[in-house]
Design an enzyme around this catalytic site. Structure first.
Site, PDB file in Angstrom:
ATOM      1  N   GLY A 165       0.737  -1.152   0.044  1.00 42.37           N
ATOM      2  CA  GLY A 165       0.067  -0.065   0.188  1.00 42.37           C
ATOM      3  C   GLY A 165       0.803   1.156  -0.014  1.00 42.37           C
TER       4      GLY A 165
ATOM      5  CD  GLU B  46       1.736   0.765   7.249  1.00 42.81           C
ATOM      6  OE1 GLU B  46       1.366   0.921   6.159  1.00 42.81           O
ATOM      7  OE2 GLU B  46       1.329  -0.251   8.078  1.00 42.81           O
ATOM      8  CG  ASP B  47      -1.154   1.756   3.289  1.00 41.38           C
ATOM      9  OD1 ASP B  47      -0.833   1.258   4.544  1.00 41.38           O
ATOM     10  OD2 ASP B  47      -1.669   1.109   2.612  1.00 41.38           O
TER      11      ASP B  47
ATOM     12  CG  ASP C 266      -8.840   0.753  10.191  1.00 39.73           C
ATOM     13  OD1 ASP C 266      -9.373   1.432  10.701  1.00 39.73           O
ATOM     14  OD2 ASP C 266      -9.190  -0.183   9.567  1.00 39.73           O
TER      15      ASP C 266
ATOM     16  CE  LYS D 253      -9.588   3.290   7.063  1.00 42.50           C
ATOM     17  NZ  LYS D 253     -10.580   2.420   6.652  1.00 42.50           N
TER      18      LYS D 253
ATOM     19  CG  PHE E 284     -12.015  -0.149   2.524  1.00 40.28           C
ATOM     20  CD1 PHE E 284     -11.334  -0.706   3.649  1.00 40.28           C
ATOM     21  CD2 PHE E 284     -11.680  -0.274   1.139  1.00 40.28           C
ATOM     22  CE1 PHE E 284     -10.072  -1.668   3.160  1.00 40.28           C
ATOM     23  CE2 PHE E 284     -10.239  -1.289   0.805  1.00 40.28           C
ATOM     24  CZ  PHE E 284      -9.788  -1.775   1.805  1.00 40.28           C
ATOM     25  CB  VAL E 285      -9.947   5.658   1.335  1.00 36.03           C
ATOM     26  CG1 VAL E 285     -11.061   6.212   2.118  1.00 36.03           C
ATOM     27  CG2 VAL E 285      -8.834   5.034   2.388  1.00 36.03           C
TER      28      VAL E 285
ATOM     29  CG  ASP F  38      -5.372  -3.418  -2.172  1.00 41.21           C
ATOM     30  OD1 ASP F  38      -4.977  -2.882  -1.218  1.00 41.21           O
ATOM     31  OD2 ASP F  38      -5.708  -4.532  -2.362  1.00 41.21           O
TER      32      ASP F  38
ATOM     33  NE  ARG G 104      -1.804  -2.867  -4.620  1.00 42.04           N
ATOM     34  CZ  ARG G 104      -1.792  -3.057  -3.249  1.00 42.04           C
ATOM     35  NH1 ARG G 104      -1.751  -2.073  -2.408  1.00 42.04           N
ATOM     36  NH2 ARG G 104      -2.191  -4.089  -2.751  1.00 42.04           N
TER      37      ARG G 104
END
Ligand code: IMP
Length: 185
Positions: A44, A99-100, A103, A131, A153-154, A160, A166
């Site tokens: 990600g 990190e992407d 959560d 998040k 959820f993005v 992805d 992506r």
């Protein structure tokens, strides 16, 4: 607009401005420290990592790690596995985890614990998206954070759903009918 997009949450321009800011801040903070070892978390973070490191103006080397916490799905399993470990040791290195999205925080908590045992000189985290609503690990520190986002959820900009989306340069929410695994569509 693409038919599968419900809402663009963060545009390409806003992402790029933020990545520039993050790079500037990181460059200032590490000016006197020496070389950064940036660790991109696959898959990600690969696009964010590529953009971020180009905005960091201090000596830097890169490595990558692949971690699994979601299995092609929107729900966290709570299971965190290292699928690909680092290529190089990080002993006495100034490590910056890239990190992407954070959560529940379980992935990052586990990752920080694993990397801390390898005796880096320092260990910090840069995450593009945060998040907070579903955070399980309440005391998790994100040293450099791009955007706080709602509990949706993005996808896009490296993120992805079932390995798709992506490649879009912005972050968006899918229409509900597109949250289907390949083969079910
Ligand atoms: P956590 O362990 O619950 O914090 O989850 C972190 C990982 O879950 C991220 O590195 C992503 O791979 C994945 N993830 C969490 N939320 C999203 C999302 O909205 N879109 C895509 N991937 C997500």
């Amino acid at each position: 607009m693409e038919p599968f997009i419900e809402q663009v949450l963060i545009s390409e321009e806003i992402i790029q401005a933020k990545v520039k800011d993050l790079g500037k801040k990181i460059s200032e903070d590490y000016l006197d420290k020496g070389e950064i070892r940036a660790i991109g978390i696959l898959r990600g973070a690969f696009i964010f990592m590529a953009d971020l490191v180009r905005n960091i103006k201090v000596p830097l080397s890169v490595d990558f790690m692949s971690i699994s916490s979601y299995e092609d799905d929107c729900e966290t399993t709570g299971v965190v596995r290292i699928l690909k470990d680092l290529d190089k040791p990080i002993t006495n290195r100034h490590v910056l985890i890239v990190e992407d999205i954070v959560d529940t925080g379980l992935t990052l908590k586990h990752l920080k614990e694993v990397l801390a045992t390898r005796n880096p000189a320092s260990l910090k985290v840069c995450a593009l998206l945060n998040k907070k609503e579903k955070r399980v690990v309440k005391d998790l520190v994100i040293d450099y954070c791009g955007f706080d986002i709602p509990d949706r959820f993005v996808v896009g900009y490296g993120l992805d759903f079932a390995e798709r989306y992506r490649n879009y340069p912005f972050i968006f929410i899918l229409k509900p009918e597109y949250y289907q695994k390949p083969g079910q569509v």
